[in-house]
Design a protein around this motif. Structure first.
Motif, PDB file in Angstrom:
ATOM      1  N   ILE A  11       0.863  -1.185   0.000  1.00 17.55           N
ATOM      2  CA  ILE A  11       0.000   0.000   0.000  1.00 17.55           C
ATOM      3  C   ILE A  11       0.900   1.236   0.000  1.00 17.55           C
ATOM      4  N   TYR A  12       0.697   2.127  -0.976  1.00 23.94           N
ATOM      5  CA  TYR A  12       1.402   3.409  -0.978  1.00 23.94           C
ATOM      6  C   TYR A  12       0.508   4.421  -0.272  1.00 23.94           C
ATOM      7  N   ARG A  13       1.069   5.117   0.686  1.00 26.36           N
ATOM      8  CA  ARG A  13       0.291   6.154   1.377  1.00 26.36           C
ATOM      9  C   ARG A  13       0.807   7.513   0.938  1.00 26.36           C
ATOM     10  N   LEU A  14      -0.115   8.349   0.470  1.00 23.23           N
ATOM     11  CA  LEU A  14       0.232   9.712   0.065  1.00 23.23           C
ATOM     12  C   LEU A  14      -0.708  10.646   0.806  1.00 23.23           C
ATOM     13  N   GLY A  15      -0.182  11.327   1.825  1.00 23.54           N
ATOM     14  CA  GLY A  15      -1.047  12.182   2.636  1.00 23.54           C
ATOM     15  C   GLY A  15      -2.138  11.343   3.261  1.00 23.54           C
ATOM     16  N   HIS A  44      -4.592   6.522   0.085  1.00 22.68           N
ATOM     17  CA  HIS A  44      -3.682   5.397  -0.094  1.00 22.68           C
ATOM     18  C   HIS A  44      -4.078   4.590  -1.327  1.00 22.68           C
ATOM     19  N   ILE A  45      -3.071   3.949  -1.917  1.00 26.00           N
ATOM     20  CA  ILE A  45      -3.292   3.122  -3.110  1.00 26.00           C
ATOM     21  C   ILE A  45      -2.797   1.723  -2.795  1.00 26.00           C
ATOM     22  N   THR A  46      -3.671   0.743  -2.973  1.00 24.64           N
ATOM     23  CA  THR A  46      -3.244  -0.644  -2.795  1.00 24.64           C
ATOM     24  C   THR A  46      -2.735  -1.134  -4.155  1.00 24.64           C
ATOM     25  N   GLY A  86      -0.846  -7.210 -17.533  1.00 25.50           N
ATOM     26  CA  GLY A  86      -1.860  -6.293 -17.008  1.00 25.50           C
ATOM     27  C   GLY A  86      -1.674  -4.909 -17.582  1.00 25.50           C
ATOM     28  N   PRO A  87      -2.719  -4.077 -17.503  1.00 27.35           N
ATOM     29  CA  PRO A  87      -2.652  -2.733 -18.070  1.00 27.35           C
ATOM     30  C   PRO A  87      -1.780  -1.798 -17.230  1.00 27.35           C
ATOM     31  N   SER A  88      -1.567  -0.593 -17.748  1.00 28.02           N
ATOM     32  CA  SER A  88      -0.786   0.415 -17.051  1.00 28.02           C
ATOM     33  C   SER A  88      -1.428   0.715 -15.688  1.00 28.02           C
ATOM     34  N   GLY A  89      -0.584   0.790 -14.672  1.00 26.16           N
ATOM     35  CA  GLY A  89      -1.080   1.120 -13.332  1.00 26.16           C
ATOM     36  C   GLY A  89      -1.653  -0.064 -12.568  1.00 26.16           C
ATOM     37  N   SER A  90      -1.545  -1.266 -13.133  1.00 27.47           N
ATOM     38  CA  SER A  90      -2.167  -2.424 -12.474  1.00 27.47           C
ATOM     39  C   SER A  90      -1.306  -2.996 -11.342  1.00 27.47           C
ATOM     40  N   GLY A  91      -0.042  -2.555 -11.243  1.00 30.60           N
ATOM     41  CA  GLY A  91       0.797  -3.007 -10.129  1.00 30.60           C
ATOM     42  C   GLY A  91       1.970  -3.898 -10.524  1.00 30.60           C
ATOM     43  N   LYS A  92       2.259  -4.001 -11.818  1.00 26.47           N
ATOM     44  CA  LYS A  92       3.319  -4.912 -12.288  1.00 26.47           C
ATOM     45  C   LYS A  92       4.697  -4.531 -11.749  1.00 26.47           C
ATOM     46  N   THR A  93       5.045  -3.249 -11.902  1.00 25.78           N
ATOM     47  CA  THR A  93       6.380  -2.819 -11.452  1.00 25.78           C
ATOM     48  C   THR A  93       6.493  -2.934  -9.934  1.00 25.78           C
ATOM     49  N   THR A  94       5.430  -2.569  -9.247  1.00 22.53           N
ATOM     50  CA  THR A  94       5.441  -2.685  -7.783  1.00 22.53           C
ATOM     51  C   THR A  94       5.677  -4.142  -7.371  1.00 22.53           C
ATOM     52  N   LEU A  95       4.979  -5.052  -8.046  1.00 14.85           N
ATOM     53  CA  LEU A  95       5.127  -6.475  -7.715  1.00 14.85           C
ATOM     54  C   LEU A  95       6.549  -6.962  -8.010  1.00 14.85           C
ATOM     55  N   ASP A 136      10.993  -6.209 -16.538  1.00 11.76           N
ATOM     56  CA  ASP A 136       9.838  -5.293 -16.499  1.00 11.76           C
ATOM     57  C   ASP A 136       9.651  -4.679 -17.883  1.00 11.76           C
ATOM     58  N   GLU A 137       8.624  -5.089 -18.597  1.00  8.47           N
ATOM     59  CA  GLU A 137       8.333  -4.600 -19.954  1.00  8.47           C
ATOM     60  C   GLU A 137       9.576  -4.647 -20.850  1.00  8.47           C
ATOM     61  N   PRO A 138      10.229  -5.792 -20.963  1.00  8.75           N
ATOM     62  CA  PRO A 138      11.511  -5.817 -21.685  1.00  8.75           C
ATOM     63  C   PRO A 138      11.379  -5.531 -23.178  1.00  8.75           C
ATOM     64  N   THR A 164       4.344  -7.392 -18.402  1.00 10.78           N
ATOM     65  CA  THR A 164       4.094  -6.803 -19.721  1.00 10.78           C
ATOM     66  C   THR A 164       2.628  -6.437 -19.931  1.00 10.78           C
ATOM     67  N   HIS A 165       2.376  -5.575 -20.946  1.00  9.01           N
ATOM     68  CA  HIS A 165       1.013  -5.348 -21.443  1.00  9.01           C
ATOM     69  C   HIS A 165       0.730  -6.341 -22.559  1.00  9.01           C
ATOM     70  N   ASP A 166       1.791  -6.957 -23.062  1.00  7.97           N
ATOM     71  CA  ASP A 166       1.742  -7.643 -24.357  1.00  7.97           C
ATOM     72  C   ASP A 166       1.039  -9.005 -24.270  1.00  7.97           C
TER      73      ASP A 166
HETATM   74  N1  LIG Z   1       6.103   5.295  -5.323  1.00 11.96           N
HETATM   75  C1  LIG Z   1       4.768   5.363  -5.451  1.00 11.96           C
HETATM   76  N2  LIG Z   1       4.028   6.117  -4.632  1.00 11.96           N
HETATM   77  C2  LIG Z   1       2.693   6.165  -4.734  1.00 11.96           C
HETATM   78  N3  LIG Z   1       1.974   5.486  -5.647  1.00 11.96           N
HETATM   79  C3  LIG Z   1       2.659   4.705  -6.499  1.00 11.96           C
HETATM   80  C4  LIG Z   1       4.090   4.591  -6.456  1.00 11.96           C
HETATM   81  N4  LIG Z   1       4.492   3.755  -7.439  1.00 11.96           N
HETATM   82  C5  LIG Z   1       3.372   3.338  -8.045  1.00 11.96           C
HETATM   83  N5  LIG Z   1       2.260   3.891  -7.501  1.00 11.96           N
HETATM   84  C6  LIG Z   1       0.855   3.638  -7.878  1.00 11.96           C
HETATM   85  O1  LIG Z   1       0.632   2.241  -7.754  1.00 11.96           O
HETATM   86  C7  LIG Z   1      -0.129   1.730  -8.832  1.00 11.96           C
HETATM   87  C8  LIG Z   1       0.647   0.634  -9.545  1.00 11.96           C
HETATM   88  O2  LIG Z   1       1.780   1.203 -10.181  1.00 11.96           O
HETATM   89  P1  LIG Z   1       2.854   0.336 -10.982  1.00 11.96           P
HETATM   90  O3  LIG Z   1       3.946   1.242 -11.394  1.00 11.96           O
HETATM   91  O4  LIG Z   1       3.207  -0.847 -10.178  1.00 11.96           O
HETATM   92  O5  LIG Z   1       1.966  -0.124 -12.252  1.00 11.96           O
HETATM   93  P2  LIG Z   1       2.431  -0.850 -13.618  1.00 11.96           P
HETATM   94  O6  LIG Z   1       1.473  -1.975 -13.821  1.00 11.96           O
HETATM   95  O7  LIG Z   1       3.881  -1.154 -13.554  1.00 11.96           O
HETATM   96  O8  LIG Z   1       2.128   0.275 -14.705  1.00 11.96           O
HETATM   97  P3  LIG Z   1       2.889   0.531 -16.137  1.00 11.96           P
HETATM   98  O9  LIG Z   1       2.404  -0.554 -17.062  1.00 11.96           O
HETATM   99  O10 LIG Z   1       2.396   1.895 -16.546  1.00 11.96           O
HETATM  100  O11 LIG Z   1       4.361   0.485 -15.896  1.00 11.96           O
HETATM  101  C9  LIG Z   1      -0.464   2.931  -9.709  1.00 11.96           C
HETATM  102  O12 LIG Z   1      -1.747   3.354  -9.391  1.00 11.96           O
HETATM  103  C10 LIG Z   1       0.565   3.965  -9.335  1.00 11.96           C
HETATM  104  O13 LIG Z   1       0.067   5.260  -9.491  1.00 11.96           O
END
Ligand SMILES: Nc1ncnc2c1ncn2[C@@H]1O[C@H](COP(=O)(O)OP(=O)(O)OP(=O)(O)O)[C@@H](O)[C@H]1O
Ligand SMILES: [Mg+2]
Length: 223
Positions: A11-15, A18-20, A39-48, A167-169, A200-202
């Motif tokens: 969970i990212y907390r901003l003020g 929060h975003i799970t 998964g699509p952009s913003g779905s959490g791939k890079t975070t995972l 990550d999206e190679p 990937t999105h692919d």
């Molecule tokens: N450091 C951060 N602080 C706060 N929110 C974040 C942070 N990094 C990512 N997020 C949020 O977490 C969610 C997942 O982001 P993430 O970068 O993991 O997605 P992604 O699937 O890799 O997207 P993309 O395909 O665009 O790379 C998004 O809603 C993003 O805005």
């Protein structure tokens, strides 16, 4: 089993909001498997991938790496695990622009304290493996995008990892170069017994992967 994620949550907390980004993810990666997370952009791939790569710590849940719970590792043990057991590949390659292909691949070996002689022989072999025997002294800007990604793959292999995280190679590559990179990763997986987790999105990745997960709003499902 190389990696097991158990109820992994970030969970990212901003003020006050929060975003799970990763929500109770359970996944498993076995030896020599190509695992894609689509998964699509913003779905959490890079975070995972950051969590699996021990670059970030989960808000809750845990990651087992080779059966060991990584929650108990110190920062230096995490760094050592990343350097010696994992390789990383990024969308924009992340090569050092002033270094040649050889020097870029040598870098992780130097960090792992291999001797100069060991590094040299192995680096040439790795660049041959990725089809760049003729590009040893080229710097990134003298290489095509596909070639830069090959250097990055050779670098990821430098310390004999059991796991590669990508990550999206193919995100910056045209479709032909993208296919070649996917084929190369798929071969390495089988020939060198390396597990590859690729985000990937692919959609085409689903066809070539051993295991495919879908991710949406941080929630993963096994296909
Ligand atoms: N450091 C951060 N602080 C706060 N929110 C974040 C942070 N990094 C990512 N997020 C949020 O977490 C969610 C997942 O982001 P993430 O970068 O993991 O997605 P992604 O699937 O890799 O997207 P993309 O395909 O665009 O790379 C998004 O809603 C993003 O805005
Ligand atoms: Mg991303």
């Amino acid at each position: 089993m190389i990696v097991k994620a158990v109820e992994l949550t970030r969970i990212y907390r901003l003020g006050s909001s929060h975003i799970t980004a990763v929500d109770k993810v359970n996944l498993q990666v076995d030896e020599a498997n190509l695992v894609s997370i689509i998964g699509p952009s913003g779905s959490g791939k890079t975070t995972l991938l950051h969590l699996i790569g021990l670059n970030d710590t989960p808000t809750s849940g845990k990651i087992l790496f080779n059966g060991d719970d990584t929650s108990f590792l110190s920062e230096s043990e995490r760094r050592k695990t990343r350097l010696q057991r994992m390789g990383f590949i990024f969308q924009t390659f992340n090569l050092l622009p002033t270094l040649t292909a050889l020097e870029n691949v040598e870098l992780p070996m130097a960090l792992a304290k291999f001797s100069q002689k060991e590094q040299m022989g192995k680096t040439v072999n790795l660049l041959e493996t990725v089809g760049l025997a003729e590009r040893l002294q080229h710097r990134p800007k003298q290489l095509s995008a596909g070639e830069m990604q090959r250097v990055a793959i050779a670098r990821a292999l430098a310390n004999n990892p059991s796991l590669i995280l990508a990550d999206e190679p193919t995100g910056e590559l045209d479709s032909k170069a993208g296919c070649e990179i996917i084929n190369l990763l798929s071969e390495l997986c089988k020939n060198q017994n390396i597990a590859v987790v690729l985000a990937t999105h692919d959609e085409r990745m689903a066809e070539v992967s051993d295991v495919t997960y879908r991710i949406c709003d941080g929630v993963i499902t096994l296909e």
